[in-house]
Scaffold this motif. Structure first.
Motif, PDB file in Angstrom:
ATOM      1  N   ALA A   4      37.110  40.152  25.156  1.00 21.16           N
ATOM      2  CA  ALA A   4      38.449  39.869  25.960  1.00 21.16           C
ATOM      3  C   ALA A   4      38.013  38.849  26.908  1.00 21.16           C
ATOM      4  N   ALA A   5      36.905  38.750  27.383  1.00 19.71           N
ATOM      5  CA  ALA A   5      36.580  37.543  28.436  1.00 19.71           C
ATOM      6  C   ALA A   5      36.341  36.380  27.738  1.00 19.71           C
ATOM      7  N   SER A   6      35.951  36.294  26.337  1.00 16.49           N
ATOM      8  CA  SER A   6      35.860  35.093  25.674  1.00 16.49           C
ATOM      9  C   SER A   6      37.312  34.705  25.418  1.00 16.49           C
ATOM     10  N   GLU A   7      38.109  35.539  25.129  1.00 21.68           N
ATOM     11  CA  GLU A   7      39.619  35.222  24.773  1.00 21.68           C
ATOM     12  C   GLU A   7      40.307  34.551  25.936  1.00 21.68           C
ATOM     13  N   VAL A   8      39.970  35.507  27.162  1.00 18.81           N
ATOM     14  CA  VAL A   8      40.436  34.703  28.439  1.00 18.81           C
ATOM     15  C   VAL A   8      40.122  33.389  28.730  1.00 18.81           C
ATOM     16  N   LYS A   9      38.737  33.243  28.537  1.00 20.39           N
ATOM     17  CA  LYS A   9      37.912  31.889  28.622  1.00 20.39           C
ATOM     18  C   LYS A   9      38.766  30.680  28.045  1.00 20.39           C
ATOM     19  N   LYS A  10      38.820  31.003  26.515  1.00 21.32           N
ATOM     20  CA  LYS A  10      39.449  30.177  25.704  1.00 21.32           C
ATOM     21  C   LYS A  10      40.898  29.845  26.335  1.00 21.32           C
ATOM     22  N   LEU A  11      41.702  30.639  26.549  1.00 21.02           N
ATOM     23  CA  LEU A  11      42.971  30.479  27.065  1.00 21.02           C
ATOM     24  C   LEU A  11      43.073  29.786  28.317  1.00 21.02           C
ATOM     25  N   CYS A  12      42.147  29.902  29.195  1.00 24.52           N
ATOM     26  CA  CYS A  12      41.953  28.983  30.580  1.00 24.52           C
ATOM     27  C   CYS A  12      41.708  27.843  30.141  1.00 24.52           C
ATOM     28  N   ASP A  13      40.665  27.240  29.324  1.00 21.97           N
ATOM     29  CA  ASP A  13      40.430  25.924  28.966  1.00 21.97           C
ATOM     30  C   ASP A  13      41.513  25.371  28.360  1.00 21.97           C
ATOM     31  N   ALA A  14      42.439  26.145  27.533  1.00 24.17           N
ATOM     32  CA  ALA A  14      43.374  25.576  26.633  1.00 24.17           C
ATOM     33  C   ALA A  14      44.535  25.108  28.000  1.00 24.17           C
ATOM     34  N   ASN A  15      44.524  25.841  28.807  1.00 25.06           N
ATOM     35  CA  ASN A  15      45.602  25.541  29.850  1.00 25.06           C
ATOM     36  C   ASN A  15      44.960  24.651  31.111  1.00 25.06           C
ATOM     37  N   GLY A  16      43.650  24.192  30.951  1.00 20.60           N
ATOM     38  CA  GLY A  16      43.328  23.360  32.045  1.00 20.60           C
ATOM     39  C   GLY A  16      42.779  24.118  33.462  1.00 20.60           C
ATOM     40  N   LEU A  17      42.736  25.456  33.231  1.00 23.74           N
ATOM     41  CA  LEU A  17      42.467  26.188  34.421  1.00 23.74           C
ATOM     42  C   LEU A  17      40.729  26.382  34.504  1.00 23.74           C
ATOM     43  N   THR A  18      40.186  26.283  35.504  1.00 21.35           N
ATOM     44  CA  THR A  18      38.875  26.656  36.003  1.00 21.35           C
ATOM     45  C   THR A  18      38.765  28.272  36.511  1.00 21.35           C
ATOM     46  N   ILE A  19      38.165  28.974  35.881  1.00 23.22           N
ATOM     47  CA  ILE A  19      38.003  30.216  36.305  1.00 23.22           C
ATOM     48  C   ILE A  19      36.931  30.280  37.821  1.00 23.22           C
ATOM     49  N   ILE A  20      37.504  30.659  38.718  1.00 26.93           N
ATOM     50  CA  ILE A  20      36.690  30.532  40.067  1.00 26.93           C
ATOM     51  C   ILE A  20      35.969  31.656  40.119  1.00 26.93           C
ATOM     52  N   GLY A  21      36.334  32.844  39.947  1.00 29.00           N
ATOM     53  CA  GLY A  21      35.458  34.353  40.098  1.00 29.00           C
ATOM     54  C   GLY A  21      36.336  35.311  39.347  1.00 29.00           C
ATOM     55  N   LEU A  22      35.296  36.382  39.502  1.00 29.07           N
ATOM     56  CA  LEU A  22      35.897  37.501  38.949  1.00 29.07           C
ATOM     57  C   LEU A  22      35.990  38.581  40.047  1.00 29.07           C
ATOM     58  N   GLN A  23      36.841  39.490  40.102  1.00 30.14           N
ATOM     59  CA  GLN A  23      37.189  40.392  41.245  1.00 30.14           C
ATOM     60  C   GLN A  23      37.940  41.568  40.772  1.00 30.14           C
ATOM     61  N   PRO A  24      37.919  42.814  41.566  1.00 29.04           N
ATOM     62  CA  PRO A  24      37.127  42.945  42.624  1.00 29.04           C
ATOM     63  C   PRO A  24      36.050  43.974  42.263  1.00 29.04           C
ATOM     64  N   PHE A  25      34.816  43.792  42.469  1.00 33.70           N
ATOM     65  CA  PHE A  25      33.854  44.967  42.397  1.00 33.70           C
ATOM     66  C   PHE A  25      33.870  46.069  43.523  1.00 33.70           C
ATOM     67  N   LEU A  26      34.548  46.828  42.969  1.00 32.28           N
ATOM     68  CA  LEU A  26      34.932  47.793  44.014  1.00 32.28           C
ATOM     69  C   LEU A  26      34.090  48.973  44.403  1.00 32.28           C
ATOM     70  N   PHE A  27      34.291  49.578  45.581  1.00 29.38           N
ATOM     71  CA  PHE A  27      33.657  50.832  45.991  1.00 29.38           C
ATOM     72  C   PHE A  27      32.031  50.645  45.857  1.00 29.38           C
ATOM     73  N   TYR A  28      31.542  49.815  46.186  1.00 27.27           N
ATOM     74  CA  TYR A  28      29.946  49.514  46.039  1.00 27.27           C
ATOM     75  C   TYR A  28      29.034  49.792  47.211  1.00 27.27           C
ATOM     76  N   GLU A  29      29.314  49.149  48.350  1.00 33.29           N
ATOM     77  CA  GLU A  29      28.300  49.387  49.372  1.00 33.29           C
ATOM     78  C   GLU A  29      28.493  50.683  50.082  1.00 33.29           C
ATOM     79  N   GLY A  30      27.236  51.410  50.559  1.00 32.27           N
ATOM     80  CA  GLY A  30      27.215  52.241  51.538  1.00 32.27           C
ATOM     81  C   GLY A  30      27.456  53.717  50.968  1.00 32.27           C
ATOM     82  N   LEU A  31      27.290  53.699  49.509  1.00 34.69           N
ATOM     83  CA  LEU A  31      27.666  55.062  48.872  1.00 34.69           C
ATOM     84  C   LEU A  31      26.582  56.138  49.054  1.00 34.69           C
ATOM     85  N   THR A  32      26.646  57.175  49.450  1.00 38.97           N
ATOM     86  CA  THR A  32      25.927  58.463  49.832  1.00 38.97           C
ATOM     87  C   THR A  32      25.284  58.879  48.516  1.00 38.97           C
TER      88      THR A  32
END
Length: 334
Positions: A60-88
Motif C-alpha cells: 500500500a505504501a508503494s502504491e501511495v508513493k507512486k500516486l504522490c509522485d504522479a501528482n507532484g507531491l512530496t511526502i513530508i512524513g508519516l503520522q501518528p505513531f500513537l500511545f508510545y511514551e511512558g507506558l507502564t
C-alpha cells in the motif's frame, strides 16, 4: 529553504469515505507541494486490496508513493505513531517498538525521513515520569539514527495530552533527549487550543487567555531552537456555542473536551465565517516570522465534514486549505 505548503491526507476527507487517488489529485490541483500521510490511510488502501498484513501495508505504501509522485507531491512524513511514551506495561512498549520497525520500512518507501509522535493521551497504564518518557524517546531516536538514511522524529504536544500538553513540556523532552534526529512539530491549534481556548467554557477561553498566550509565544520564540522544528501545522477551530459539556452533540463521556472539539470542529485559518476564533495567526507569526522557521507548513484539519460522503469534499477542503495558506503568506509577507 523557503516555505513549502503541505496538507494532511486526512484533511481532504476520511480514508474510509474518500479515496487516496482522489484526495491526492485534488491536493495537487490546488497547488500543494507536499502531504502528510496518515497510517490510517495505508490501512484502508491495504484493506481495499484484501491484505492488511505487514507485506500488504508495504505494498500500500508503494502504491501511495507512486500516486504522490504522479501528482507532484512530496511526502513530508508519516503520522501518528500513537500511545508510545511512558507506558507502564513494558510488554506493550516492546510491541510498539516492533511496530516502529514496520514504520521505518514505510518511510523509506515514501522517501521521507519523518515520523510524527503525538504526546500520549492514554489515561491508564501510562506514566508522567519524565525520566521514563525521555528514556522511551531516546530509544526511538537511537533506533532512527541506525536507519539508512536516518529517520527523524517530530514530537508534537497535543492539547489534551495526559501529561505532556503544552509546548513547554514537549520542549523539555526534546532538550533532554538531545539527539540530532529528535525534534518537534509546532501546531497552532495545539498551542492556542491549550493555553488560550477552552471549548467547555461559556466564553470559549481560559480565564487569563490573552495574557497567557502572549507570554507563552514570547517564551517560545526565546526558547525553541528553530533547527529542532521539523515542520509546522497551521489550523484554527470553531468556538463551541453552547459549550462542549454534557448534552453537547460532540460530548463523549470520559473524553477530554479538547479532544472531542479537535476531532469535530477544526477549521482552516481565516474561516471566521464558519466560526473560527482562535488567535492562530498570532501563533503562526511567532513561529514563521519571529522564530524564523522555514520549511514545510502543513494545513492539518480534523472535522466532522471529512466524513461527508459528498464527492466534492476533497476538492473543497483542498481549495479551503490553499486559500488559507495564500492569505497567511500575504499577511505575513512570507
Amino acid at each position: 529553504m523557503s516555505y513549502l505548503p503541505a496538507i494532511a491526507s486526512m484533511s481532504l476527507g476520511r480514508a474510509w469515505v474518500h479515496s487516496m487517488p482522489e484526495k491526492l489529485a485534488r491536493a495537487s490541483e490546488a497547488g500543494f507541494k507536499g502531504i502528510e500521510i496518515f497510517y490510517e490511510d495505508l490501512e484502508y488502501v491495504a484493506k481495499d486490496h484484501g491484505d492488511v498484513s505487514p507485506a500488504g501495508l508495504l505494498n500500500a505504501a508503494s502504491e501511495v508513493k507512486k500516486l504522490c509522485d504522479a501528482n507532484g507531491l512530496t511526502i513530508i512524513g508519516l503520522q501518528p505513531f500513537l500511545f508510545y511514551e511512558g507506558l507502564t506495561d513494558r510488554q506493550e512498549h516492546a510491541a510498539r517498538i516492533e511496530k516502529l520497525k514496520l514504520w521505518f520500512q514505510i518511510v523509506h518507501i515514501f522517501g521521507t525521513d519523518i515520523i510524527q509522535i503525538p504526546t500520549n493521551f492514554l489515561t491508564e497504564k501510562v506514566s508522567g515520569d519524565m525520566a521514563l518518557i525521555v528514556q522511551d524517546m531516546i530509544e526511538v531516536a537511537d533506533l532512527g539514527l541506525k536507519q539508512d538514511p536516518p529517520v527523524r522524529f517530530a514530537y508534537e504536544n497535543i492539547a489534551w495530552g495526559t501529561y505532556i500538553d503544552t509546548w513547554e513540556k514537549m520542549w523539555e523532552v526534546v532538550k533532554r533527549v538531545d539527539r540530532p534526529n529528535f525534534g518537534c512539530c509546532l501546531d497552532t491549534f495545539n498551542i492556542a487550543g491549550r493555553v488560550w481556548a477552552d471549548p467547555a467554557s461559556s466564553t470559549g477561553k481560559t480565564p487569563n487567555a490573552d495574557n497567557d498566550l502572549k507570554e507563552s509565544i514570547e517564551r517560545l520564540v526565546q526558547t525553541i531552537d528553530v533547527r529542532k522544528v521539523f515542520y509546522v501545522q497551521m489550523v484554527d477551530a470553531e468556538r463551541m456555542n453552547p459549550p462542549l459539556t454534557e448534552g453537547h452533540p460532540f460530548y463523549v463521556e470520559g473524553q477530554p473536551a479538547r479532544m472531542s472539539w479537535s476531532r469535530n470542529a477544526r477549521l482552516f485559518l481565516y474561516e471566521q465565517d464558519k466560526g473560527a476564533y482562535l488567535p492562530s495567526v498570532d501563533v503562526a507569526r511567532a513561529i514563521l516570522k519571529d522564530l524564523g522557521f522555514k520549511g514545510w507548513v502543513s494545513m492539518e484539519l480534523f472535522s466532522r465534514t471529512m466524513a461527508d460522503p459528498d464527492r466534492t469534499v476533497p476538492h473543497s477542503h483542498a481549495q479551503r486549505g490553499i486559500t488559507a495558506w495564500n492569505r497567511l503568506r500575504e499577511e505575513l509577507s512570507l
